[in-house]
Design a protein around this motif. Structure first.
Motif, PDB file in Angstrom:
ATOM      1  N   LYS A   1      16.236  -0.739  38.675  1.00 29.97           N
ATOM      2  CA  LYS A   1      14.954  -0.895  37.977  1.00 29.97           C
ATOM      3  C   LYS A   1      13.851  -0.172  38.747  1.00 29.97           C
ATOM      4  CE  LYS A   1      16.994  -3.629  35.064  1.00 29.97           C
ATOM      5  NZ  LYS A   1      17.363  -3.134  33.729  1.00 29.97           N
ATOM      6  N   GLY A   2      12.809   0.207  38.043  1.00 30.99           N
ATOM      7  CA  GLY A   2      11.684   0.873  38.673  1.00 30.99           C
ATOM      8  C   GLY A   2      10.866  -0.073  39.542  1.00 30.99           C
ATOM      9  N   GLY A   3      10.183   0.500  40.543  1.00 33.72           N
ATOM     10  CA  GLY A   3       9.316  -0.299  41.392  1.00 33.72           C
ATOM     11  C   GLY A   3       8.080  -0.764  40.635  1.00 33.72           C
ATOM     12  N   GLU A   4       7.359  -1.717  41.236  1.00 35.51           N
ATOM     13  CA  GLU A   4       6.167  -2.256  40.602  1.00 35.51           C
ATOM     14  C   GLU A   4       5.029  -2.316  41.610  1.00 35.51           C
ATOM     15  OE1 GLU A   4       7.024  -6.021  38.872  1.00 35.51           O
ATOM     16  OE2 GLU A   4       8.742  -5.302  37.704  1.00 35.51           O
ATOM     17  N   GLY A   5       3.833  -2.588  41.114  1.00 35.57           N
ATOM     18  CA  GLY A   5       2.682  -2.720  41.991  1.00 35.57           C
ATOM     19  C   GLY A   5       2.848  -3.898  42.939  1.00 35.57           C
ATOM     20  N   GLY A   6       1.983  -3.913  43.948  1.00 35.02           N
ATOM     21  CA  GLY A   6       2.090  -4.962  44.956  1.00 35.02           C
ATOM     22  C   GLY A   6       3.272  -4.745  45.875  1.00 35.02           C
ATOM     23  N   ARG A   7       3.710  -3.486  45.953  1.00 34.27           N
ATOM     24  CA  ARG A   7       4.853  -3.104  46.801  1.00 34.27           C
ATOM     25  C   ARG A   7       6.133  -3.878  46.430  1.00 34.27           C
ATOM     26  NH1 ARG A   7       0.421  -3.375  50.269  1.00 34.27           N
ATOM     27  NH2 ARG A   7      -0.179  -1.357  51.159  1.00 34.27           N
TER      28      ARG A   7
END
Length: 330
Positions: free
Chosen positions: A74-80
């Motif tokens: 899955k793709g990364g998200e905000g907040g590291r």
């Protein structure tokens, strides 16, 4: 192992998962209107993994799997926040399974232990989020890495039976009869060539609750290494045996000639097979008297342990077991 259930060769397309993309994201909070980059990394793509399972004796359960596909990360998200890894696909295989590249024939690895896990086709790495790319001169990178692509390849799995003793002989040498006499295995037995069409395994009980495993493969004929008869399809099953038990019937025209032909076929297939310990069993000995046995002993190659046996009358089967046990543990 019924004929229809014993599968020792499968070919399939193995496709691992792609890595997830890194995230391009910036910290945005009520009192932090211009927060820095905090894009998380993408998850790893799923692996295709082989796991050894001592309860499996065949590749039958993989026969109809033409494509094995793992999940992408899955793709990364905000907040590291890192994206989830793609789910791995684990294929359980019998011990003695060899993985090869279908196009080149190159051997990758062999599964020999229960629970052993080896990555067959690795998943793609996840891409780095934009948090990794900030510098003193670029404090707000608007880019991130894409995930690494998965791998698609054609794989061949071949099974080499793990047995202590491999039976080697011409069709109708009495191999299946011997296996059924000294173990619980019940191979098909008949008075015609190639009664045995698949390998059979039997656990042979020995003294003091000891035991060893014996494998009977379809009979070898002259020219097998060139593809005659059943060819070399089953010869790989004796590559992992500790010792080779040659079986030649007492009514053979020549003990020496049959032994020489059998050795020659093994050498053509894999010269390393000649380095294994060997024992000769002259079967159907219930038709011989003492004088005939003495005459036939002269034909046996020197330094080759041998014994006259009869699986039907149980003649010398204990002596044969003693020879095998000594060879395995010497």
């Amino acid at each position: 192992m019924a004929d229809s259930n014993f599968i020792d060769y499968v070919k399939f397309c193995s496709r691992s998962g792609a890595g997830g993309a890194g995230s391009v994201h910036f910290r945005r909070e009520k009192h932090v209107p211009k927060g820095g980059p905090d894009g998380g990394d993408g998850g790893r793509g799923g692996h295709i993994i082989l796991r050894g399972n001592s309860q499996h004796w065949t590749l039958l359960h993989l026969k109809y799997k033409k494509h094995v596909i793992a999940e992408s990360g899955k793709g990364g998200e905000g907040g590291r926040r890192t994206g989830a890894d793609g789910k791995d696909v684990i294929l359980e295989v019998p011990l003695g399974t060899v993985a090869k590249d279908a196009e080149t024939g190159e051997k990758r690895f062999e599964i020999t232990e229960d629970g052993q896990e080896v990555i067959l086709t690795p998943g793609g790495r996840g891409g780095l989020g934009n948090d990794h790319f900030k510098t003193a001169t670029n404090q707000a990178p608007h880019f991130a890495q894409t995930g690494e692509a998965g791998i698609e390849e054609w794989i061949v799995l071949e099974l080499k039976l793990l047995a202590d003793v491999g039976l080697v002989g011409f069709p109708n040498a009495g191999k299946s009869t011997l296996l059924s006499s000294i173990s619980a295995a019940r191979p098909e037995i008949g008075d015609y060539p190639f009664t045995t069409l698949v390998p059979n395994l039997g656990v042979v009980s020995y003294r003091d609750d000891k035991s060893f495993v014996m494998a009977d493969i379809p009979g070898i004929i002259e020219g097998a290494a060139e593809g005659k008869g059943l060819g070399i399809r089953f010869l790989r099953h004796i590559e992992r045996n500790s010792i080779l038990l040659f079986m030649i019937p007492a009514d053979a025209a020549s003990i020496q000639d049959q032994y020489r032909i059998l050795l020659g076929e093994l050498e053509k297939y894999n010269p390393e097979l000649l380095d294994k310990k060997r024992i000769l069993a002259i079967s159907k000995a219930d038709m011989l008297d003492g004088d005939l046995m003495k005459e036939m002993e002269l034909e046996v190659p020197k330094d080759l342990p041998f014994v006259f046996i009869s699986a039907v009358s149980q003649f010398n089967l204990d002596k044969l077991k003693d020879l095998i046990w000594q060879a395995i543990h010497s």
